[in-house]
Enzyme design. Structure first.
Site: not given
Ligand code: AMP
Ligand code: TRP
Length: 339
Positions: A115, A197, A200
């Site tokens: 990042k 992946k 967001k």
């Molecule tokens: P974040 O989007 O980084 O705030 O992640 C929130 C939760 O969703 C965390 O537990 C991440 O590990 C999970 N997560 C985020 N993106 C993915 C993805 N593409 N596939 C599976 N889990 C995800």
């Protein structure tokens, strides 16, 4: 005697659009296991501040995510759902942990390296992000931290920080947490590029993600455009060539809860990738429609949403605030006299 229930903590940032990867990799599993454990689910708004945010937008997204988590089945009668900044222990305890955490541990974090390389001006909070996260987990004596693969290193750092505190002050004060990574849905890939992946930060890009609030037409369109290969074989596969098809099957498997064999049987009569995409879109829409309806109901009743979040904050504070007060005492700070 009933074995003591495991304590679970997980967090999710309120910024960016919550998508199918978040749901299948995290939230769906949190909801499914609520009865078996003692659960704390936290909307980590303080973490969102580690990159610049628009205040009105952050406020809206925080409440919107709370409604979405409830809509996805997080049940306030079974789990404590709360906003991180509502509980003073998080920011306060983070400072205490900062003072026992070597700088080198933070500079080594791969997420920070990634990042910070992408930004011109890096905020101190971005470096400190994993310490704030460690506090989230260990102030609740959490045994288990359900997260996607990408957060494993941060949970390992939380273990190191907890161990360091315990050994510096010669007592078993913090529980050492374990990361728990789900098998199905652990890594939902981008529909536009199945080698990255679903994330967001890319959820606004057309065709990258299925956002939980997308309408059925949009969901069909995104799946229809999903990148696949030039063949026609519908199989689970590690072959990078087949990453697109593998991702679509993985999504279908995680949504339906079926085994790989059952999934393949469902597609035995499919005519090409067009059919595959249509059927994956159909199960996704079927899963998301009731969630969207509940979300709309909750957003239409802000007083009820606030009431639920206030209860969550109170329950969380009752655990974390005394834990941080104890920490202060252990570290030699003088606690104010209670009147
Ligand atoms: P974040 O989007 O980084 O705030 O992640 C929130 C939760 O969703 C965390 O537990 C991440 O590990 C999970 N997560 C985020 N993106 C993915 C993805 N593409 N596939 C599976 N889990 C995800
Ligand atoms: N850093 C996590 C993410 O971006 C969110 C998070 C903050 C978290 N605190 C946590 C996850 C504590 C698990 C436990 O996904």
């Amino acid at each position: 005697m009933e074995p003591t229930k495991k304590r679970v903590f997980s967090g999710i940032q309120p910024t960016g659009n919550i998508h199918l990867g978040n749901y299948l990799g995290a939230v769906k599993n949190w909801a499914a296991k609520q009865d078996e454990k003692i659960n704390y689910f936290c909307i980590v708004d303080l973490h969102s501040l580690t990159v610049p945010q628009d205040p009105a937008d952050l406020r809206f997204q925080t409440r919107s995510l709370a409604a979405m988590l409830l809509a996805c089945g997080i049940d306030p009668a079974k789990s404590t759902l709360f906003i991180q900044s509502h509980v003073r222990a998080h920011a306060e305890g983070c400072w205490l942990l900062n003072c026992i955490t070597p700088l080198g541990w933070l500079q080594r974090m791969t997420q920070f390296k990634d990042k910070s390389a992408k930004q011109e001006s890096v905020l101190t909070g971005l470096l400190d992000y994993p310490v704030l996260m460690a506090g989230d987990i260990i102030f609740y004596d959490a045994n288990e931290v359900p997260v996607g693969e990408d957060q494993k290193q941060h949970v390992e750092l939380a273990r190191d920080i907890a161990q360091r505190f315990n050994s510096l002050y010669e007592q078993e004060f913090f529980v050492i947490p374990e990361p728990v990574i789900p098998e199905a849905g652990a890594r939902v890939m981008g529909l536009d590029d199945p080698t990255v992946k679903m994330s967001k930060s890319l959820a606004h890009v057309r065709g990258h993600a299925i956002r939980l609030l997308d309408d059925p037409k949009e969901i069909e369109r995104s799946f229809k455009r999903a990148v696949t290969d030039s063949g026609n074989e519908i199989v689970f596969s590690d072959d990078p060539e087949k990453a697109g098809v593998n991702n679509l099957l993985g999504i279908y498997k995680a949504i339906t809860g079926k085994s790989e064999a059952e999934v393949l049987a469902d597609f035995a009569d499919a005519r090409g990738y067009g059919d595959l995409k249509k059927r994956v879109a159909a199960v996704t829409i079927e899963a998301l429609l009731p969630i969207q309806a509940r979300y709309q109901q909750l957003m239409a009743d802000p007083a009820e949403l606030d009431r639920l979040l206030a209860i969550g904050a109170e329950q969380a504070a009752a655990v974390a605030n005394p834990k941080v007060d104890q920490m202060k005492e252990i570290m030699g700070l003088v606690l104010p006299q209670q009147k």
